[in-house]
Design a protein around this motif. Structure first.
Motif, PDB file in Angstrom:
ATOM      1  N   GLY A   1     -14.012 -55.205  70.242  1.00  0.00           N
ATOM      2  CA  GLY A   1     -15.379 -55.378  70.722  1.00  0.00           C
ATOM      3  C   GLY A   1     -16.079 -56.611  70.179  1.00  0.00           C
ATOM      4  O   GLY A   1     -16.632 -57.412  70.955  1.00  0.00           O
ATOM      5  N   PRO A   2     -16.087 -56.831  68.877  1.00  0.00           N
ATOM      6  CA  PRO A   2     -16.768 -58.015  68.322  1.00  0.00           C
ATOM      7  C   PRO A   2     -16.220 -59.332  68.855  1.00  0.00           C
ATOM      8  O   PRO A   2     -16.888 -60.359  68.801  1.00  0.00           O
ATOM      9  N   ASN A   3     -14.980 -59.299  69.381  1.00  0.00           N
ATOM     10  CA  ASN A   3     -14.364 -60.506  69.930  1.00  0.00           C
ATOM     11  C   ASN A   3     -14.502 -60.544  71.449  1.00  0.00           C
ATOM     12  O   ASN A   3     -13.714 -61.199  72.135  1.00  0.00           O
ATOM     13  N   GLY A   4     -15.500 -59.840  71.963  1.00  0.00           N
ATOM     14  CA  GLY A   4     -15.716 -59.833  73.400  1.00  0.00           C
ATOM     15  C   GLY A   4     -14.709 -58.998  74.168  1.00  0.00           C
ATOM     16  O   GLY A   4     -14.560 -59.158  75.379  1.00  0.00           O
ATOM     17  N   GLY A   5     -14.002 -58.092  73.468  1.00  0.00           N
ATOM     18  CA  GLY A   5     -13.005 -57.243  74.123  1.00  0.00           C
ATOM     19  C   GLY A   5     -11.664 -57.891  74.348  1.00  0.00           C
ATOM     20  O   GLY A   5     -10.762 -57.291  74.956  1.00  0.00           O
ATOM     21  N   GLU A   6     -11.486 -59.123  73.882  1.00  0.00           N
ATOM     22  CA  GLU A   6     -10.256 -59.868  74.149  1.00  0.00           C
ATOM     23  C   GLU A   6      -9.036 -59.189  73.511  1.00  0.00           C
ATOM     24  O   GLU A   6      -9.046 -58.833  72.341  1.00  0.00           O
ATOM     25  N   LEU A   7      -7.980 -59.037  74.311  1.00  0.00           N
ATOM     26  CA  LEU A   7      -6.732 -58.430  73.839  1.00  0.00           C
ATOM     27  C   LEU A   7      -5.599 -59.437  73.730  1.00  0.00           C
ATOM     28  O   LEU A   7      -4.531 -59.112  73.217  1.00  0.00           O
ATOM     29  N   GLY A   8      -5.813 -60.640  74.223  1.00  0.00           N
ATOM     30  CA  GLY A   8      -4.767 -61.641  74.190  1.00  0.00           C
ATOM     31  C   GLY A   8      -3.685 -61.358  75.209  1.00  0.00           C
ATOM     32  O   GLY A   8      -3.884 -60.598  76.152  1.00  0.00           O
ATOM     33  N   TRP A   9      -2.526 -61.965  74.988  1.00  0.00           N
ATOM     34  CA  TRP A   9      -1.412 -61.832  75.938  1.00  0.00           C
ATOM     35  C   TRP A   9      -0.532 -60.647  75.557  1.00  0.00           C
ATOM     36  O   TRP A   9      -0.259 -60.412  74.379  1.00  0.00           O
ATOM     37  N   PHE A  10      -0.070 -59.909  76.546  1.00  0.00           N
ATOM     38  CA  PHE A  10       0.862 -58.813  76.322  1.00  0.00           C
ATOM     39  C   PHE A  10       1.734 -58.646  77.557  1.00  0.00           C
ATOM     40  O   PHE A  10       1.400 -59.117  78.647  1.00  0.00           O
ATOM     41  N   SER A  11       2.868 -57.978  77.373  1.00  0.00           N
ATOM     42  CA  SER A  11       3.793 -57.749  78.481  1.00  0.00           C
ATOM     43  C   SER A  11       4.046 -56.259  78.647  1.00  0.00           C
ATOM     44  O   SER A  11       3.539 -55.436  77.875  1.00  0.00           O
ATOM     45  N   GLU A  12       4.830 -55.931  79.639  1.00  0.00           N
ATOM     46  CA  GLU A  12       5.090 -54.535  79.958  1.00  0.00           C
ATOM     47  C   GLU A  12       5.670 -53.800  78.753  1.00  0.00           C
ATOM     48  O   GLU A  12       6.553 -54.297  78.060  1.00  0.00           O
ATOM     49  N   GLY A  13       5.145 -52.607  78.498  1.00  0.00           N
ATOM     50  CA  GLY A  13       5.630 -51.792  77.394  1.00  0.00           C
ATOM     51  C   GLY A  13       4.828 -51.916  76.119  1.00  0.00           C
ATOM     52  O   GLY A  13       5.060 -51.171  75.157  1.00  0.00           O
ATOM     53  N   MET A  14       3.877 -52.847  76.074  1.00  0.00           N
ATOM     54  CA  MET A  14       3.105 -53.068  74.851  1.00  0.00           C
ATOM     55  C   MET A  14       1.803 -52.275  74.823  1.00  0.00           C
ATOM     56  O   MET A  14       1.178 -52.149  73.762  1.00  0.00           O
ATOM     57  N   MET A  15       1.374 -51.776  75.949  1.00  0.00           N
ATOM     58  CA  MET A  15       0.151 -50.983  76.029  1.00  0.00           C
ATOM     59  C   MET A  15       0.487 -49.558  76.466  1.00  0.00           C
ATOM     60  O   MET A  15       1.566 -49.302  77.005  1.00  0.00           O
ATOM     61  N   VAL A  16      -0.462 -48.620  76.246  1.00  0.00           N
ATOM     62  CA  VAL A  16      -0.231 -47.255  76.703  1.00  0.00           C
ATOM     63  C   VAL A  16      -0.119 -47.269  78.225  1.00  0.00           C
ATOM     64  O   VAL A  16      -0.710 -48.125  78.901  1.00  0.00           O
ATOM     65  N   PRO A  17       0.676 -46.348  78.808  1.00  0.00           N
ATOM     66  CA  PRO A  17       0.987 -46.410  80.245  1.00  0.00           C
ATOM     67  C   PRO A  17      -0.228 -46.474  81.166  1.00  0.00           C
ATOM     68  O   PRO A  17      -0.237 -47.271  82.123  1.00  0.00           O
ATOM     69  N   GLU A  18      -1.256 -45.651  80.908  1.00  0.00           N
ATOM     70  CA  GLU A  18      -2.415 -45.637  81.806  1.00  0.00           C
ATOM     71  C   GLU A  18      -3.113 -46.992  81.828  1.00  0.00           C
ATOM     72  O   GLU A  18      -3.522 -47.483  82.890  1.00  0.00           O
ATOM     73  N   PHE A  19      -3.249 -47.599  80.673  1.00  0.00           N
ATOM     74  CA  PHE A  19      -3.880 -48.912  80.567  1.00  0.00           C
ATOM     75  C   PHE A  19      -3.026 -49.960  81.275  1.00  0.00           C
ATOM     76  O   PHE A  19      -3.519 -50.782  82.051  1.00  0.00           O
ATOM     77  N   GLU A  20      -1.734 -49.921  80.999  1.00  0.00           N
ATOM     78  CA  GLU A  20      -0.809 -50.902  81.567  1.00  0.00           C
ATOM     79  C   GLU A  20      -0.787 -50.835  83.098  1.00  0.00           C
ATOM     80  O   GLU A  20      -0.817 -51.866  83.779  1.00  0.00           O
ATOM     81  N   GLN A  21      -0.727 -49.618  83.629  1.00  0.00           N
ATOM     82  CA  GLN A  21      -0.690 -49.450  85.080  1.00  0.00           C
ATOM     83  C   GLN A  21      -1.957 -49.994  85.738  1.00  0.00           C
ATOM     84  O   GLN A  21      -1.904 -50.611  86.806  1.00  0.00           O
ATOM     85  N   ALA A  22      -3.095 -49.768  85.093  1.00  0.00           N
ATOM     86  CA  ALA A  22      -4.350 -50.269  85.643  1.00  0.00           C
ATOM     87  C   ALA A  22      -4.367 -51.797  85.650  1.00  0.00           C
ATOM     88  O   ALA A  22      -4.798 -52.422  86.629  1.00  0.00           O
ATOM     89  N   VAL A  23      -3.888 -52.411  84.588  1.00  0.00           N
ATOM     90  CA  VAL A  23      -3.862 -53.870  84.508  1.00  0.00           C
ATOM     91  C   VAL A  23      -2.993 -54.453  85.621  1.00  0.00           C
ATOM     92  O   VAL A  23      -3.345 -55.452  86.256  1.00  0.00           O
ATOM     93  N   MET A  24      -1.845 -53.833  85.874  1.00  0.00           N
ATOM     94  CA  MET A  24      -0.902 -54.366  86.848  1.00  0.00           C
ATOM     95  C   MET A  24      -1.422 -54.305  88.281  1.00  0.00           C
ATOM     96  O   MET A  24      -0.901 -54.998  89.158  1.00  0.00           O
ATOM     97  N   THR A  25      -2.417 -53.484  88.515  1.00  0.00           N
ATOM     98  CA  THR A  25      -2.973 -53.387  89.872  1.00  0.00           C
ATOM     99  C   THR A  25      -4.092 -54.393  90.118  1.00  0.00           C
ATOM    100  O   THR A  25      -4.559 -54.544  91.253  1.00  0.00           O
TER     101      THR A  25
END
Length: 282
Positions: free
Chosen positions: A177-201
Motif C-alpha cells: 500500500g505505501p508504495n502505491g500498491g505496486e507488486l512489480g513483475w511476476f509470472s505464472e505460479g508466483m501469485m495465489v490462483p484467484e489473483f493470478e487468474q484475474a490478472v490474466m484476464t
C-alpha cells in the motif's frame, strides 16, 4: 564409546599446539610422522582426518590442528592395537561400506573429469532455454481491503477518475500500500490462483472487479506485460554445470547397473523394520 572418544579428540584438537615434523626430503602422504609399537602413522592419515573434521574446524589454522590430529591418531592406534580377538562383524561391514562408498566416489570423479565440457554446458543451455515456450510476465498493482463492499466502492472511485496509487496509499491494508500498491513483475505460479487468474484476464491499463483471496478483497490494475527473456549463459553457468554433472553421473550409473548382473530377489520378504535392529550386527 565412539562419542566419548570423538569428544576427547575434539578437545585435544582445540588445545593442541603445532609440532611440525621436519625431514630432509619433501614430505609426501607416505611420510611417517609417528609409530605406535611399530604401527606407522603417516602424513596422509593426518590429512584425511583433517578433511573429515566437522565444518566448524574449517577455518582453524593447520598449526593449531596438527598436534591434536596426531594425538588422536596415536590414541586410536593404541586402542586398536590393544583390542584382542577377531574383528567384530559390524566393523568389517562398516569397512566394506566405507570402501564401497569411497571407491564409487572415485569412479564418479573420473567420469566428471571429462564430462563437463563447455560444449555440454552450451547444449544444456539450449535445451533448457532456447527451445522453451515463451513465458509472459505481468506487472500489476493492487489495493487490498477486508470486505467486498469496500472493494466495490474503490472500483467506483477509480472508474470516476480517482488515482490508483493514491487510493492504494490511503486505503490498502497490504504491505504494498505505501508504495502505491505496486507488486512489480511476476509470472505464472508466483501469485495465489484467484489473483493470478484475474490478472490474466485483464488488458494493460484495465482495473479488475473485486477479487477475493485468502488475504481479503483485491482491486487489481494490470500495468503492462512482457515476454520473459532467457537469462544470459554466464548467469546460469553454475546451475547448468550442476545439471550436466547430475545427468552424466546418472547416465553412467544407469548404464553400469543395466550391464551388471543384478539380482535383488533375496531381499523379498525381509521385514523393512529389521533396519532398526542393531543387534543383528553382534
Amino acid at each position: 564409546m565412539t562419542q566419548r572418544f570423538t569428544a576427547m579428540a575434539a578437545f585435544a584438537i582445540a588445545l593442541g599446539t603445532a609440532t611440525p615434523i621436519l625431514a630432509d626430503d619433501t614430505p609426501t602422504a607416505d611420510t611417517v610422522v609417528a609409530t605406535v609399537d611399530g604401527t606407522e602413522i603417516t602424513l596422509g592419515h593426518m590429512i584425511l582426518i583433517r578433511q573429515a573434521l566437522p565444518q566448524q574446524y574449517a577455518q582453524v589454522p593447520a598449526n593449531v590442528l596438527f598436534q591434536g590430529i596426531l594425538d588422536q591418531l596415536v590414541q586410536q592406534t593404541a586402542l586398536a592395537d590393544a583390542y584382542e580377538g577377531e574383528t567384530p562383524n559390524r566393523v568389517k561391514m562398516a569397512l566394506e561400506n566405507e570402501k564401497r562408498s569411497l571407491t564409487a566416489a572415485e569412479e564418479v570423479g573420473k567420469v566428471l573429469e571429462t564430462a563437463v565440457t563447455e560444449e555440454a554446458i552450451e547444449q544444456a543451455y539450449k535445451d533448457t532455454y532456447a527451445n522453451a515456450e515463451e513465458e509472459t510476465e505481468y506487472k500489476a498493482a493492487h489495493i487490498l481491503v477486508e470486505t467486498e463492499d469496500e472493494a466495490k466502492a474503490i472500483v467506483t472511485d477509480l472508474e470516476g477518475g480517482a488515482d490508483f496509487a493514491a487510493t492504494a496509499q490511503e486505503k490498502s491494508t497490504g504491505p504494498s500500500g505505501p508504495n502505491g500498491g505496486e507488486l512489480g513483475w511476476f509470472s505464472e505460479g508466483m501469485m495465489v490462483p484467484e489473483f493470478e487468474q484475474a490478472v490474466m484476464t485483464l488488458e494493460p491499463g484495465a482495473i479488475s472487479a473485486p477479487v477475493q483471496t485468502q488475504f481479503g478483497w483485491h482491486v487489481i490494475k494490470l500495468e503492462e506485460t512482457r515476454i520473459k527473456e532467457a537469462p544470459a549463459l554466464d548467469a546460469v553457468r553454475d546451475e547448468l554445470r550442476r545439471q550436466v554433472e547430475q545427468d552424466v553421473v546418472k547416465a553412467h550409473i544407469d548404464a553400469l547397473v543395466e550391464k551388471a548382473n543384478v539380482d535383488t530377489s533375496a531381499s523379498e520378504g525381509i521385514d523393512p523394520a529389521l533396519l532398526n535392529n542393531i543387534d543383528l550386527l553382534e
